[in-house]
Motif scaffolding. Sequence first.
Motif, PDB file in Angstrom:
ATOM      1  N   LEU A 199       0.905  -1.070   0.149  1.00 55.89           N
ATOM      2  CA  LEU A 199      -0.147  -0.048  -0.022  1.00 55.89           C
ATOM      3  C   LEU A 199       0.952   1.276  -0.083  1.00 55.89           C
ATOM      4  CD1 LEU A 199      -2.713  -1.162   2.582  1.00 55.89           C
ATOM      5  CD2 LEU A 199      -2.828  -1.108  -0.183  1.00 55.89           C
ATOM      6  N   PRO A 200       0.220   2.310  -0.569  1.00 55.30           N
ATOM      7  CA  PRO A 200       1.054   3.626  -0.578  1.00 55.30           C
ATOM      8  C   PRO A 200       1.629   3.942   0.863  1.00 55.30           C
ATOM      9  CG  PRO A 200      -0.785   3.626  -1.939  1.00 55.30           C
ATOM     10  CD  PRO A 200      -1.010   2.461  -1.064  1.00 55.30           C
ATOM     11  N   GLN A 201       1.285   3.710   1.864  1.00 52.58           N
ATOM     12  CA  GLN A 201       1.610   4.257   3.154  1.00 52.58           C
ATOM     13  C   GLN A 201       2.658   3.108   3.840  1.00 52.58           C
ATOM     14  OE1 GLN A 201      -1.410   3.028   2.898  1.00 52.58           O
ATOM     15  NE2 GLN A 201      -2.057   1.897   4.487  1.00 52.58           N
ATOM     16  N   GLN A 202       3.099   2.059   3.081  1.00 51.04           N
ATOM     17  CA  GLN A 202       3.829   1.253   3.573  1.00 51.04           C
ATOM     18  C   GLN A 202       5.144   1.266   2.984  1.00 51.04           C
ATOM     19  OE1 GLN A 202       1.171  -2.062   2.576  1.00 51.04           O
ATOM     20  NE2 GLN A 202       0.481  -2.052   4.744  1.00 51.04           N
ATOM     21  N   ASN A 203       6.308   1.030   3.794  1.00 57.30           N
ATOM     22  CA  ASN A 203       7.608   1.464   3.554  1.00 57.30           C
ATOM     23  C   ASN A 203       8.520   0.306   3.229  1.00 57.30           C
ATOM     24  OD1 ASN A 203       6.424   3.690   5.142  1.00 57.30           O
ATOM     25  ND2 ASN A 203       8.025   4.872   4.299  1.00 57.30           N
ATOM     26  N   GLN A 204       8.085  -0.587   3.360  1.00 57.80           N
ATOM     27  CA  GLN A 204       9.056  -1.940   3.304  1.00 57.80           C
ATOM     28  C   GLN A 204       8.262  -3.269   2.590  1.00 57.80           C
ATOM     29  OE1 GLN A 204      12.312  -1.903   3.783  1.00 57.80           O
ATOM     30  NE2 GLN A 204      12.241   0.101   5.113  1.00 57.80           N
ATOM     31  N   ASN A 205       9.025  -4.108   2.041  1.00 58.11           N
ATOM     32  CA  ASN A 205       8.388  -5.116   1.376  1.00 58.11           C
ATOM     33  C   ASN A 205       8.523  -6.454   2.096  1.00 58.11           C
ATOM     34  OD1 ASN A 205       7.864  -3.861  -1.097  1.00 58.11           O
ATOM     35  ND2 ASN A 205       9.854  -3.982  -1.784  1.00 58.11           N
ATOM     36  N   CYS A 242      -2.651   5.890  13.688  1.00 64.47           N
ATOM     37  CA  CYS A 242      -3.019   4.610  13.768  1.00 64.47           C
ATOM     38  C   CYS A 242      -4.431   4.438  12.834  1.00 64.47           C
ATOM     39  CB  CYS A 242      -3.358   4.092  15.116  1.00 64.47           C
ATOM     40  SG  CYS A 242      -2.042   4.141  16.226  1.00 64.47           S
ATOM     41  N   LEU A 243      -5.039   5.422  12.478  1.00 65.56           N
ATOM     42  CA  LEU A 243      -6.083   5.027  11.615  1.00 65.56           C
ATOM     43  C   LEU A 243      -5.850   4.847  10.131  1.00 65.56           C
ATOM     44  CD1 LEU A 243      -8.605   7.613  12.973  1.00 65.56           C
ATOM     45  CD2 LEU A 243      -8.586   5.390  13.416  1.00 65.56           C
ATOM     46  N   LEU A 244      -4.451   5.423   9.940  1.00 64.30           N
ATOM     47  CA  LEU A 244      -3.896   5.200   8.597  1.00 64.30           C
ATOM     48  C   LEU A 244      -3.162   3.790   8.458  1.00 64.30           C
ATOM     49  CD1 LEU A 244      -2.983   6.249   5.867  1.00 64.30           C
ATOM     50  CD2 LEU A 244      -1.003   7.476   6.861  1.00 64.30           C
ATOM     51  N   GLU A 245      -2.128   3.491   9.412  1.00 66.17           N
ATOM     52  CA  GLU A 245      -1.474   2.353   9.348  1.00 66.17           C
ATOM     53  C   GLU A 245      -1.139   2.056  10.569  1.00 66.17           C
ATOM     54  OE1 GLU A 245       0.747  -0.931   7.622  1.00 66.17           O
ATOM     55  OE2 GLU A 245      -0.657   0.295   6.657  1.00 66.17           O
TER      56      GLU A 245
END
Length: 307
Positions: free
Chosen positions: A61-67, A102-105
């Motif tokens: 997802l766009p707000q996630q920084n790692q795979n 916490c509502l976003l990720e």
Amino acid sequence: MLAVSGTDTLVQRASQSSAYMSSPSMSTRAATCNGHSEYCTRSYSNITFIGSHDSAFVGPLPQQNQNIDIEAQLDMGIRYLQVQTHRSVIDENVIELCHTSCLLEDAGPLKEYLETIKNWLDANPNEVVTLLLTNGDSVPITEFGDTFSSSGISNYAYVPSENPLSITDWPTLGDMISSGKRLVVFLDYGADTTKVNFIQDEFAYYFETAYGVTDASFPNCSIDRPSGAAATGRMGIVNHFLDVDVLGIKIPARHEADNTNAATGPGSIGAQAALCAGLYGYAPNVVLADFVDKGDVITAQKNLNGL
């Protein structure tokens, strides 16, 4: 002096003294430290770590920084983990790993994250790991201390002999491994070592470059935080992760990760590290990256450490 591969710039890892460059210890027993024998006799402050930025936020997802998850990051050679913390919106007594809100990720409780790292440390006795936590909701330091203690990981936590510890007085990785105190913990805001002695004030030890960079050439290495700080006597954190601006919202530039995380070349880890070394006379101590499984971050780490 260390040469940054792919550049003509020499990176001086430590100018203070030869002891700071490499300080052998009679108590060192590990044959390898963080995977390399050379690290065993180097002080903690004389090593460059590639760090995982927003390490707990894993996914597409766009707000996630790692795979890849925390255990996989550690297994591939990452030894510096940064993560954001906030109060849980469900239970205010719980510190949660949340991206901005916490509502976003919401990646779950800090305690579970720490338990994962503890289990990895249990299984890997010759490794030193660092955690850099942000404190977005100004949670009291004693609550962090309680969470670390309840996870069982605090037994691994390194406590400096004085505070703040001089950049020249950090122990070698070999000494840390021999002592069993091989987890270093920093908090960006709210640390108080008179209350929790194993969580250090990030900005008593480090400066940081700007984050939220949208220029893929990473042309800057100016000190952004703490305001007005000088590099002298501090370790350096370079925020080498690229964002894209979408309608005024910055999100990780996943599609550029192979280039951003390259060891050498324009806009690479090596190129920005060389820029920083030219300004401050030594390589960055930490380079934070998104999507650490992309590009060649481990080669970059080896290059910056002269391996």
